[in-house]
Design an enzyme around this catalytic site. Sequence first.
Site, PDB file in Angstrom:
ATOM      1  N   ALA A 263     -47.833  12.133  -2.273  1.00  0.00           N
ATOM      2  CA  ALA A 263     -47.562  10.868  -3.111  1.00  0.00           C
ATOM      3  C   ALA A 263     -48.140  11.110  -4.753  1.00  0.00           C
ATOM      4  O   ALA A 263     -49.336  11.513  -4.390  1.00  0.00           O
ATOM      5  CB  ALA A 263     -47.741   9.206  -2.386  1.00  0.00           C
ATOM      6  N   GLU A 299     -51.423   4.399  -1.995  1.00  0.00           N
ATOM      7  CA  GLU A 299     -50.407   4.140  -3.555  1.00  0.00           C
ATOM      8  C   GLU A 299     -50.843   3.027  -3.770  1.00  0.00           C
ATOM      9  O   GLU A 299     -51.000   3.075  -4.980  1.00  0.00           O
ATOM     10  CB  GLU A 299     -49.675   5.469  -3.499  1.00  0.00           C
ATOM     11  CG  GLU A 299     -49.375   6.688  -2.514  1.00  0.00           C
ATOM     12  CD  GLU A 299     -49.879   8.011  -3.788  1.00  0.00           C
ATOM     13  OE1 GLU A 299     -50.859   7.104  -4.672  1.00  0.00           O
ATOM     14  OE2 GLU A 299     -50.529   8.495  -2.522  1.00  0.00           O
ATOM     15  N   GLU A 321     -59.470   9.018  -6.789  1.00  0.00           N
ATOM     16  CA  GLU A 321     -59.323   9.393  -5.489  1.00  0.00           C
ATOM     17  C   GLU A 321     -60.843   8.515  -4.002  1.00  0.00           C
ATOM     18  O   GLU A 321     -59.645   8.846  -2.923  1.00  0.00           O
ATOM     19  CB  GLU A 321     -59.650  10.888  -5.232  1.00  0.00           C
ATOM     20  CG  GLU A 321     -58.001  11.220  -6.542  1.00  0.00           C
ATOM     21  CD  GLU A 321     -56.820  11.052  -5.923  1.00  0.00           C
ATOM     22  OE1 GLU A 321     -56.571  10.096  -4.600  1.00  0.00           O
ATOM     23  OE2 GLU A 321     -55.769  10.588  -7.077  1.00  0.00           O
TER      24      GLU A 321
HETATM   25  N1  ARG Z   1     -53.104  10.794  -7.632  1.00  0.00           N
HETATM   26  C1  ARG Z   1     -52.350  11.260  -6.704  1.00  0.00           C
HETATM   27  C2  ARG Z   1     -52.922  10.652  -4.757  1.00  0.00           C
HETATM   28  O1  ARG Z   1     -53.842  10.863  -4.418  1.00  0.00           O
HETATM   29  C3  ARG Z   1     -51.894  12.717  -6.305  1.00  0.00           C
HETATM   30  C4  ARG Z   1     -51.021  13.568  -7.195  1.00  0.00           C
HETATM   31  C5  ARG Z   1     -52.054  14.525  -7.699  1.00  0.00           C
HETATM   32  N2  ARG Z   1     -50.917  15.746  -8.112  1.00  0.00           N
HETATM   33  C6  ARG Z   1     -51.175  16.615  -8.364  1.00  0.00           C
HETATM   34  N3  ARG Z   1     -50.171  17.791  -9.063  1.00  0.00           N
HETATM   35  N4  ARG Z   1     -52.253  17.351  -8.702  1.00  0.00           N
HETATM   36  O2  ARG Z   1     -52.383  10.007  -4.034  1.00  0.00           O
HETATM   37 ZN    ZN Z   2     -55.346   9.010  -4.042  1.00  0.00          ZN
END
Ligand code: ARG
Ligand code: ZN
Length: 898
Positions: A263, A299, A321
């Site tokens: 997501a 998210e 993250e």
């Molecule tokens: N920021 C998103 C999450 O950890 C992940 C998205 C990463 N997508 C990518 N194509 N690198 O919730």
């Molecule tokens: Zn994330």
Amino acid sequence: MRTDTPKTILLKDYQPPKYKVADVHLDIRIFAGKTLVTATTRFTKNHDGAEPLVLNGERLKLVSVAINGAATTNYTVDDKTLTIPHPGNEFTTVIETEICPEENTALEGLYMSGGNYCTQCEAEGFRTITYFPDRPDVMTIFTTRVEGDKKTCPVLLSNGNLIEDGDCGDGRHYAIWHDPFPKPCYLFALVAGDLVHIRDSFTTMSGRIVDLRIYVRAGDENQCDWAMESLKRSMEWDEKTYGREYQLDRFNIVAVSDFNMGAMENTSLNIFNTALVLARPETATDMDFERVEGVIAHEYFHNWTGNRVTCRDWFQLSLKEGLTVFRDQEFTADMNSRGVKRIDDVVRLRNMQFPEDAGPMAHPIRPDNYIEINNFYTLTVYEKGAEVIRMQHTLLGDDKYRKATDLYFDRYDGMAVTCDDFLQCMQDSSGVDLSQFKLWYSQAGTPEVTAEGHYDAAAKTYHLTLSQTVPPTPGQPDKKPMHIPVMVGLVGPNGHDLDVTPPPSVIPAKAGIHTNQTMDSGLRRNDEKGVSYLLELKDSKQTFTFKNVAVKPVPSILRGFSAPVKLHTNLSDDDYRFLMVHDSDGFNRWESGQILALRMMGRMIDTVESGGAAVTDPAFIDSYGLMLDQANASNADRALMARALSLPDLAIIAQQRKIVDPDTIFTVRRRVLHDLAARYRDQIQAIYDSCNTPTTYSNDAESAGRRALKNVCLRLLMNGPNPPVSLARQQYESANNMTDRVAALSVLAETDGADRDAVFADFFKRFEQYPLVIDKWFSLQASAPIPSTLDRIATLKDHPAFSLLNPNRVRSLFAAFAMNNPVCFHAKDGRGYDILTNAIIALNTKNPQIAARLLGPLREWRRYTPDRQAKMKAALERILAQENLSPDVFEIVSKTLK
Ligand code: ARG
Ligand code: ZN
């Protein structure tokens, strides 16, 4: 083979942007087969010289450029950039581009899923929509006008608040969205299509009403309630736990079935893989429900940790993250069972992150170089990153940690910052010295801690010597000692924690992190409090002396898994059998059982490898009986017991071996399961029956725990003599929920025969209309460790329901096979490697991100038996020899072969 080597980006080359953006207006007009993008951007110079403006842009058709209202040709373009010679101190560009989302199979930028348009811009997808400074430290205010056909795109969404919408004739309409909070372009999102939604609202702590919506394809709207409830719980939790309130009038979630990851946290317009939104008991398992809840929370939490405060550059990815995973883990722990959540998270870390940290792609949670940033959305950055935040929480304690995060939000709201900035807040606000702790951000590899205890009866002292080493990793041959919080308890012979005089400066664990208060449940009576001490290991070797220790204790070390390390102790099997029953720390009770199983299976594998016949240790069988007794108690924490009764996964056993032979590991583990099931058949059946009370379905934690324990018992029985196939068949037929149905299906998948074929045919027919369930149908077949699986995969990849263009489907077949099925994947003849290699090559040009992910199982090729090593290496070389190798695949293959 690539002739040019893609460029490596280095952390040490970071420079602030030469131009900042005051605001940007996007006009995005969607037509079938082409989309026209006009970006009007106000730039201001951010340096003293006269540098050119360099914008990122890839796969774009440039239509026109104007500066301050005048068309210009005074620029240069190549396949990655648009460069305009120093345009001045303040100026406005208008850039028109054309793109084709219909042909975008990489699922990055603007693309189509299920007939609808959607975006994925993190990390660097925005540059495939328009020319722009595509870097997270350029934050600006976005206004987006989306225009599309009224019939095919009745819904037009972007970030922020809807400020205007209307008709534009010719059967077309538009909507204008404005996000008043500055953000980097990786958080930009757009959705245009034919979707339905469910709606609810949330009143924030200051009394603002937020309109909440979840958009899905028509027909799926009755599968969204759980996601909506999870969203509201997340919003409430973040207010209560971190004092964080949501700032906009709208919060939209859109579910799409083609999505590279789980997501994406785009401001106020989260875009999700359907797998992490849709959930109903008939189609989703208890685990699916928990993942939906966790990812919705994840998210949502990014709204503050990621969006309001974002990353300066992509090396800082763990800033958002690691922190956000820690937050979602704690949320899930608060919503469900804290002890079980901790076990599940540690299992995941050990299964998947430890090998990464020990392999050719090992990197610190803040990497210092990359070729393709998408390759660094890793378990290290996410899961180990979360452990690093957890350790800071442990070192500071609840109150100081909360004060420090308050300071962080206060100091950096609206800014793009670094991991060092975060640490500085932790330090400034608490006074705790984290200078050595910083090494967790720059040193890769899993530290190994050795603990040796010694009791001096005459002096009534207990000496605990802790030592540490950090293994060498690529590019980092020598490591410094780390700052490691080791939570310890001393358990007396009566099973109670001793209350002793700890070493100077060590106080009994701080409030809120005292693991007993949170971990206690399950394996033992919950009627007394434990006492834990937080030891801070900082040198390569340190001795901690406890005084007034009246009797010889058994130490319980690394309670709650207080640091992401590998622990070695000189405790005996008897000590672990004691802790398995008596430890006041639920995590370590579970851990002790796992260590006993690992030690025994290790000995059995040694025996087999030296030509002997493996025998299951009777002492282990006896102690397993103790756990079964506890699981059968009426007040048992069944979810926890389900974990305690499960043997360590194949991947965890493999990590204990110098050279991995998947066949031997599998055979030994099977042998143990068989012997346990043979000895305890009746008890296991009794637990099964007691958990199988045929009531109406409920998704509360207690009922889910029953299902988990019941299905562990079913699996045990199916591994024993005379497997009860008809019981499994009956459970499959009569299940009123997906957890039970899939559990039965997964044990039947490992049999060969008429029952198996019948249930798989039935399952497909029953759920043909549910793509996420069909994913399970593929993955259960690919995961079955039986010889026919290899042939079956060949058929499944040509099945009409299979598609290489849908990442969930690819994962359900190839990733399930290569990651969950080591026996078949590592088949001696190399067929397993061929299957995966062909898939990677086919995906390399279609969807490089997914192709690169599939390389994971080949990464540790050096650890396998020589025959397998040679075949895996040849597979990697075959990939490297491809023409048009994507940077994603190139980076991983070349580093893996190095
Ligand atoms: N920021 C998103 C999450 O950890 C992940 C998205 C990463 N997508 C990518 N194509 N690198 O919730
Ligand atoms: Zn994330």
